[in-house]
Design a protein around this motif. Structure first.
Motif, mmCIF file in Angstrom:
data_model
loop_
_atom_site.group_PDB
_atom_site.id
_atom_site.type_symbol
_atom_site.label_atom_id
_atom_site.label_comp_id
_atom_site.label_asym_id
_atom_site.label_seq_id
_atom_site.Cartn_x
_atom_site.Cartn_y
_atom_site.Cartn_z
ATOM 1 N N THR A 12 0.834 -1.201 0.000
ATOM 2 C CA THR A 12 0.000 0.000 0.000
ATOM 3 C C THR A 12 0.869 1.251 0.000
ATOM 4 O OG1 THR A 12 -1.788 -1.154 1.151
ATOM 5 C CG2 THR A 12 -1.802 1.245 1.248
ATOM 6 N N THR A 13 1.929 1.250 0.797
ATOM 7 C CA THR A 13 2.846 2.381 0.802
ATOM 8 C C THR A 13 3.537 2.521 -0.551
ATOM 9 O OG1 THR A 13 3.251 2.007 3.158
ATOM 10 C CG2 THR A 13 4.809 3.431 2.005
ATOM 11 N N ALA A 34 -8.332 -1.428 8.077
ATOM 12 C CA ALA A 34 -7.764 -0.083 7.872
ATOM 13 C C ALA A 34 -6.892 0.044 6.625
ATOM 14 C CB ALA A 34 -6.962 0.354 9.092
ATOM 15 N N GLU A 50 -3.971 11.817 0.941
ATOM 16 C CA GLU A 50 -4.029 13.196 1.437
ATOM 17 C C GLU A 50 -2.625 13.769 1.609
ATOM 18 O OE1 GLU A 50 -6.278 13.079 5.013
ATOM 19 O OE2 GLU A 50 -8.174 12.562 4.023
ATOM 20 N N GLN A 51 -1.712 12.923 2.050
ATOM 21 C CA GLN A 51 -0.343 13.363 2.301
ATOM 22 C C GLN A 51 0.355 13.800 1.013
ATOM 23 O OE1 GLN A 51 1.959 10.492 4.538
ATOM 24 N NE2 GLN A 51 3.897 11.397 3.923
ATOM 25 N N ASP A 89 -1.328 14.441 -1.902
ATOM 26 C CA ASP A 89 -2.278 15.166 -2.742
ATOM 27 C C ASP A 89 -2.633 14.385 -4.015
ATOM 28 O OD1 ASP A 89 -3.984 17.251 -3.367
ATOM 29 O OD2 ASP A 89 -2.454 18.390 -4.436
ATOM 30 N N ASP A 149 -8.263 2.943 4.711
ATOM 31 C CA ASP A 149 -7.976 4.181 5.457
ATOM 32 C C ASP A 149 -6.510 4.586 5.306
ATOM 33 O OD1 ASP A 149 -10.559 4.375 6.315
ATOM 34 O OD2 ASP A 149 -10.215 3.366 8.231
ATOM 35 N N GLN A 150 -5.621 3.594 5.315
ATOM 36 C CA GLN A 150 -4.198 3.874 5.133
ATOM 37 C C GLN A 150 -3.944 4.506 3.764
ATOM 38 O OE1 GLN A 150 -1.644 0.419 5.114
ATOM 39 N NE2 GLN A 150 0.227 1.610 4.816
ATOM 40 N N LYS A 169 -6.087 6.180 1.938
ATOM 41 C CA LYS A 169 -6.667 7.521 1.915
ATOM 42 C C LYS A 169 -5.764 8.530 2.645
ATOM 43 C CE LYS A 169 -11.135 7.724 2.878
ATOM 44 N NZ LYS A 169 -12.411 7.378 3.554
ATOM 45 N N THR A 170 -5.193 8.101 3.765
ATOM 46 C CA THR A 170 -4.278 8.966 4.513
ATOM 47 C C THR A 170 -3.051 9.313 3.673
ATOM 48 O OG1 THR A 170 -4.991 8.025 6.633
ATOM 49 C CG2 THR A 170 -2.858 9.157 6.586
ATOM 50 N N LEU A 171 -2.511 8.298 3.007
ATOM 51 C CA LEU A 171 -1.360 8.526 2.137
ATOM 52 C C LEU A 171 -1.737 9.435 0.968
ATOM 53 C CD1 LEU A 171 0.123 4.901 2.111
ATOM 54 C CD2 LEU A 171 1.242 6.932 3.049
#
Length: 484
Positions: free
Chosen positions: A114-115, A142, A152-153, A155, A145-146, A148-150
């Protein structure tokens, strides 16, 4: 990651020093050392056998160049064979004639898939390509969610339909969303498992059939050694992959994965992950990796990292200051912050030729000294930063700066003296008298000697053997790396 392998290989070169020429008898001890080194690095056994045979054949047929020692020539031969084992050239991502380009990410749990999806999206964005990440991992808690967080980070938008949706349908609708929004590349993050099972393979095949991706990239953990190559081969046989992303290459791994994946699976390594940060993804270049393995750094990648951070107008102004010895503490502070933005201190130092021998304690010492230096500069007045001579002349000013930064007057005195020496050194570098403009000047700030941080010495002979030393200097100057 290649420290142990590099050290072992260096002992192989030593076995040829003092020889007049390369012969079948005098290279045998070196070949035995290389074989042991590669097996210790967890390189696939068949890959090792083929590699040793190819090196031996090339070495026996090689004419030693006039002025080049046999051990230097042998290093060049090993370098060339390492490049061949890893694929000879970089294999770029496919790009669809009609957007979007579709990339399907696969892999086991825990490999950083995912990363890696987010890292790849950021890499594409830096190339002015728009991206959409699609979350189809509805099983791992999650996971979406992970992603989505990435997103946002960095853009980058994320498309998802929740944890109750069918992964195949999510993938299809994600591709349609990319088409509707005119997005250049869509990256599908799929579910992983703790081990290969038919459910995972069946789902991957179904997703692949539904979206017809241009790339299927398998994310594999470099710390699994040659098992990463076997895993890539298994996925390729069952699903069909177009390449691998090798993660955790910055970890304490033995390096066998990088040397085994292409030969065992037939599929190229396209990217490598070199850190946890989302910026820590690099295209895989076999020739650069061979240079790292042999302990000769990776100046080209270092240049590229620098170019991402350097403003060319600032670089030209900085170069003029260096040439005229007008470089002040404000400029030095800017250089230190640029260095931080490029990555960890250890990873940057080991890209510089001769720096592979830095120990963990050396790197920690360098990082600590950077922090101490920054603290002392931050305690200076604006005028003192612009005119370092004021501190050189005034013990009172040095005591005040030391007290304000939590250090002693003698620490500030040493900083000022080292800085003055560094300015003189930079003038010589700018005139082409030394090899690593700007960056090498950090050496004095760490208490080291010469142009290398902490007094490291360059590796013997390879650049002469390769015949490329002068060309690299010109290339660095052209690209603006000399302004670091």
């Amino acid at each position: 990651m290649f420290d142990a392998l590099s050290e072992s290989l260096e002992s192989a070169w030593k076995k040829l020093r003092g020889q007049d020429k390369i012969t079948s008898s005098n290279i045998k001890p070196a070949l035995q050392e290389i074989r042991r080194s590669l097996l210790s690095a967890d390189v696939n056994l068949q890959v090792v056998k083929t590699f040793i045979a190819d090196v031996e054949k090339a070495a026996q047929g090689a004419d030693v160049i006039s002025g080049v020692r046999p051990d230097q020539q042998f290093i060049k031969i090993v370098n060339d064979e390492l490049v061949k084992v890893m694929g000879e050239s970089n294999v770029p991502l496919a790009q669809a004639e009609t957007p979007p380009t579709i990339i399907l990410m696969a892999g086991l749990q825990g490999t950083g898939k995912t990363t890696a999806t987010a890292k790849l999206a950021l890499h594409l964005r830096k190339q002015n390509r728009s991206a959409l990440m699609v979350g189809t991992d509805v099983y791992r808690p999650a996971a979406i969610d992970q992603l989505k967080t990435l997103g946002e980070q960095i853009d980058v938008p994320v498309f998802e339909m929740g944890t109750e949706a069918n992964p195949v349908e999510v993938a299809k609708q994600g591709v349609e969303k990319a088409k509707t929004d005119g997005i250049d590349t869509v990256i599908i993050d799929t579910a992983g498992r703790l081990q290969i099972d038919q459910n995972m393979m069946g789902e991957l095949i179904a997703v692949k059939k539904a979206i017809s991706p241009h790339e299927v990239l398998l994310v594999v953990d470099a710390m699994t050694g040659q098992e990463a190559a076997s895993l890539t081969d298994t996925f390729h046989q069952q699903v069909g992959v177009t390449g691998a992303i090798l993660t955790k290459l910055d970890g304490d791994t033995r390096g066998g994965a990088a040397l085994s994946v292409r030969q065992v699976s037939g599929q190229p390594i396209k990217f490598i992950g070199v850190g946890e940060k989302v910026e820590a993804l690099q295209p895989f270049y076999p020739e650069r990796m061979a240079s790292r393995i042999l302990g000769m750094g990776d100046v080209v990648s270092l240049v590229e990292k620098a170019q991402e951070e350097i403003d060319m107008a600032d670089a030209e102004a900085m170069q003029a200051k260096m040439l005229e010895a007008r470089f002040d503490f404000n400029d030095f502070l800017k250089q230190m912050r640029l260095l931080k933005n490029m990555g960890s201190f250890g990873s940057i130092m080991k890209m510089i030729p001769g720096m592979n021998k830095l120990s963990g304690s050396d790197i920690e010492k360098g990082e600590t000294q950077l922090k101490r230096t920054e603290a002392m500069i931050n305690s200076m007045t604006k005028q003192e930063r612009e005119e370092p001579e004021l501190l050189a002349k005034s013990p009172g000013r040095r005591r005040r700066v030391g007290k304000g930064s939590g250090h002693q007057e003698k620490d500030v005195s040493k900083l000022v003296e080292d800085f003055r020496k560094m300015r003189s050194m930079m003038q010589q570098m700018g005139q082409g008298e030394m090899g690593m403009p700007g960056m090498g000047g950090l050496g004095g700030m760490f208490g080291g000697g010469g142009g290398n941080p902490m007094g490291g010495q360059p590796q013997p002979g390879f650049r002469q053997a390769a015949g490329s030393g002068k060309k690299k200097k010109k290339k660095k100057k052209k690209k603006g790396f000399g302004d670091l």
